[in-house]
Motif scaffolding. Sequence first.
Motif, short mmCIF file in Angstrom:
data_model
loop_
_atom_site.label_atom_id
_atom_site.label_comp_id
_atom_site.label_asym_id
_atom_site.label_seq_id
_atom_site.Cartn_x
_atom_site.Cartn_y
_atom_site.Cartn_z
N GLU A 229 4.22 -2.25 10.93
CA GLU A 229 4.94 -2.18 9.65
C GLU A 229 5.48 -3.55 9.26
N LYS A 230 5.98 -4.24 10.29
CA LYS A 230 6.60 -5.54 10.04
C LYS A 230 5.58 -6.50 9.42
N TYR A 231 4.39 -6.47 9.98
CA TYR A 231 3.34 -7.36 9.46
C TYR A 231 3.04 -7.04 8.00
N LEU A 232 2.83 -5.77 7.71
CA LEU A 232 2.48 -5.39 6.34
C LEU A 232 3.60 -5.78 5.38
N ARG A 233 4.83 -5.54 5.80
CA ARG A 233 5.98 -5.89 4.98
C ARG A 233 5.99 -7.41 4.69
N ARG A 234 5.74 -8.17 5.75
CA ARG A 234 5.78 -9.63 5.60
C ARG A 234 4.68 -10.12 4.64
N VAL A 235 3.45 -9.63 4.82
CA VAL A 235 2.38 -10.13 3.94
C VAL A 235 2.53 -9.63 2.50
N LEU A 236 3.20 -8.50 2.35
CA LEU A 236 3.48 -8.04 0.98
C LEU A 236 4.52 -8.93 0.32
N GLU A 237 5.49 -9.37 1.12
CA GLU A 237 6.54 -10.24 0.58
C GLU A 237 5.97 -11.59 0.13
N GLU A 238 4.87 -11.98 0.74
CA GLU A 238 4.27 -13.28 0.39
C GLU A 238 3.53 -13.23 -0.96
N ILE A 239 3.34 -12.04 -1.47
CA ILE A 239 2.59 -11.90 -2.72
C ILE A 239 3.56 -11.90 -3.90
N PRO A 240 3.27 -12.69 -4.93
CA PRO A 240 4.15 -12.68 -6.11
C PRO A 240 4.31 -11.24 -6.63
N VAL A 241 5.56 -10.90 -6.95
CA VAL A 241 5.87 -9.51 -7.32
C VAL A 241 4.97 -9.00 -8.44
N ASP A 242 4.62 -9.90 -9.37
CA ASP A 242 3.78 -9.47 -10.50
C ASP A 242 2.40 -9.00 -10.07
N ASN A 243 1.95 -9.46 -8.92
CA ASN A 243 0.61 -9.07 -8.46
C ASN A 243 0.61 -7.76 -7.67
N LEU A 244 1.83 -7.27 -7.38
CA LEU A 244 1.90 -6.03 -6.60
C LEU A 244 1.74 -4.82 -7.52
N PRO A 245 1.12 -3.78 -7.00
CA PRO A 245 0.92 -2.58 -7.83
C PRO A 245 2.20 -1.74 -7.91
N LEU A 246 3.24 -2.31 -8.51
CA LEU A 246 4.52 -1.59 -8.60
C LEU A 246 4.58 -0.79 -9.90
N ARG A 247 5.22 0.36 -9.79
CA ARG A 247 5.47 1.13 -11.01
C ARG A 247 6.66 0.52 -11.74
N GLU A 248 6.86 0.97 -12.97
CA GLU A 248 7.97 0.41 -13.74
C GLU A 248 9.29 0.66 -13.03
N GLY A 249 10.08 -0.43 -12.88
CA GLY A 249 11.39 -0.31 -12.25
C GLY A 249 11.34 -0.21 -10.73
N GLU A 250 10.16 -0.20 -10.16
CA GLU A 250 10.03 -0.04 -8.72
C GLU A 250 10.11 -1.41 -8.04
N THR A 251 10.79 -1.45 -6.88
CA THR A 251 10.85 -2.68 -6.12
C THR A 251 9.93 -2.58 -4.91
N LEU A 252 9.74 -3.71 -4.24
CA LEU A 252 8.92 -3.70 -3.02
C LEU A 252 9.53 -2.75 -1.99
N ASP A 253 10.86 -2.74 -1.93
CA ASP A 253 11.55 -1.83 -1.01
C ASP A 253 11.16 -0.37 -1.27
N ASP A 254 11.19 0.00 -2.54
CA ASP A 254 10.83 1.38 -2.90
C ASP A 254 9.41 1.70 -2.45
N LEU A 255 8.53 0.73 -2.74
CA LEU A 255 7.12 0.91 -2.41
C LEU A 255 6.95 1.14 -0.91
#
Length: 647
Positions: free
Chosen positions: A109-135
């Motif tokens: 989990e730690k690895y996935l969390r870390r590599v997700l954090e390295e990605i600019p938030v705009d490139n993440l498939p987030l729903r409106e109002g959703e944060t990386l934490d929520d995801l």
Amino acid sequence: MFRYSDERFADLQLLRYQLPGFEQLTFRQKRYIYALSKATLYGRDITFDQFGKYNLRIRKILETVYTNPDINRHTEDFMALEVYLKRIWFSNGIYHHYGCGKFLPGFSEKYLRRVLEEIPVDNLPLREGETLDDLCQELFPVIFDPTVLPKRVNKNDGEDLVMTSACHFYQGVSQHEAETFYQQQKSSYQGDEPPSFGLNSTLVKKDGCLYEDVWRVGGRYSKAIEQIVYWLEQAKYYAENSRQVRIIELLTDYYKTGDLQCFNAYCKEWVSEQEGRIDFVNGFIEVYGDPLALKGSWEGIVEYKDLEATKRTQTISRNAQWFEDHSPINPRFRKRQVKGVTANAICAAMLGGDEYPSTAIGINLPNADWIRAEYGSKSITISNITDAYNKAARGNGFKEEFVIDGETLAMINRYGDVCDDLHTDLHECLGHGSGQLLPGTDPDALKAYGNTIEEARADLFGLYYIADDKLVELGLLPDGEAYKAQYYSYMMNGLLTQLTRIQPGHQIEEAHMRNRALIAHWCLENGNTLSLIKREGKSYLRINDYVSLRQQIAALLAEIQRIKSEGDYEAARELVERYAVKVDPVIHEEILERYKHLNLAPYKGFINPRLVPVRNEQGEMTDIQVDYTEGYAQQMLRYSTEYGTLI
Ligand code: ZN
């Protein structure tokens, strides 16, 4: 130029299939295939979503990580992520395509969390109002916790099969509620052309009320279905005959309205179209993905007739009535008149949805019993896929390890391929279409055991007849000994070698595997024709008496047909639970160990060819060529981009 694939990971191997004779098709036929192929590829996201609520989002975040140009691709974690993503592509989700259990990633989990954090938030498939934490909070338990949604399809007797299955066909609904809901639909139906109730919808419970969220244009999966409809309508211009045009119109009507009577109309028309060289399946078809066997998983295939191999299946079909009349079942359960049994050997030109990358080698449709009884069914065996399997299996050491002696091995090497093809033909062309239900028998009476019993019926029909002199007489087998190769391979598979596909500690879940286990174990335990012997710590199957084995097969076929014809649920349950589900842990361990030494992948799937339009200077299409060079990951990423519709 054709290029073999050497892609291999986990328990999977990717092969390629060739499109023999494609160049000889007319340009118009190629364009028909081309447009139908697009319609096939656009269904992919539907299958992903059906196979688990979180599949599409999980695929998306992993693809985002995987394609991040800045990520370190040389760590063990990354390589584990690559394997996990490749498995998800293969299974259309996070559950094993065959065993249905959730597979777990080899990174933390730690690895996935870390590599997700390295990605600019705009490139993440987030729903409106959703944060990386929520995801992470939403998806991580689904990915990492083995106890959360552990199975796609749960068939364990006694549990709430709907609540405990992760497939996304029901929302907030219990098994009892779903069964009652559809029982009511069935019993309030008056006509004699019943729709396949529940086939094309998600059953949702909201505010205490049950309703169907229908998969259609304007309903659930609309974005994908709109594209499918668009490409079907394009294909219509290039159809080979007016019946194909009508088939497409009925299918698009069905996709637009969600009306199951349109689907019936389409099925009737489809089963009657025999003239064209090209055909396709596109829609919500097989119900194996639903523990209640009501909901159709989306699948697609585009195909063209293999003219040479079709001669063989036509010989079988021409004699369908003879086979039916001589079947060793109670005459009450025989069809007086076998109608419209047709069979074609075809070449797949494109696979999609539930048929991709792992695909069947034979298909028999439509599924509705009353349509089959009145209009017949269309049966295909897919010769270029079988061919790819056979080529991959040659010389890999498997038979040498598990077959009892050199004599038997020589027999299998001599007759194996022709028998295998023939058994598949008999299963598909005759087996599924044979027999009849007694008047008043509910076609779904066998419930969760229905698929296994039906597959067993078709297999037994094939096994019984492959040993019949009639096949030699028809020129389909070289001599009266050939069938022994099939008997040996089949029983060996059912008793021993198919266990290579089961994880230690697991039971047999998949309907076809259950059916093979059922037949083989029943024969082993109800006579002296088969023995399991030990030599130097290794188990082997010995067939003591081939002739008596055929009599056992006849007896079991008669009983299975009775169960189906009468809708004898208790007897089906008894047979399946007793012979088809449980695994002997000692033999299982031994087989896995022997198999491991061979270093083979138990499951195979296929990379699609790429159909590439050739254009002239004005940009007009002048030809379509087949390209076999695309890699597995490359293809999957392209599909996610080009055919991604639902996220
Ligand atoms: Zn079958």
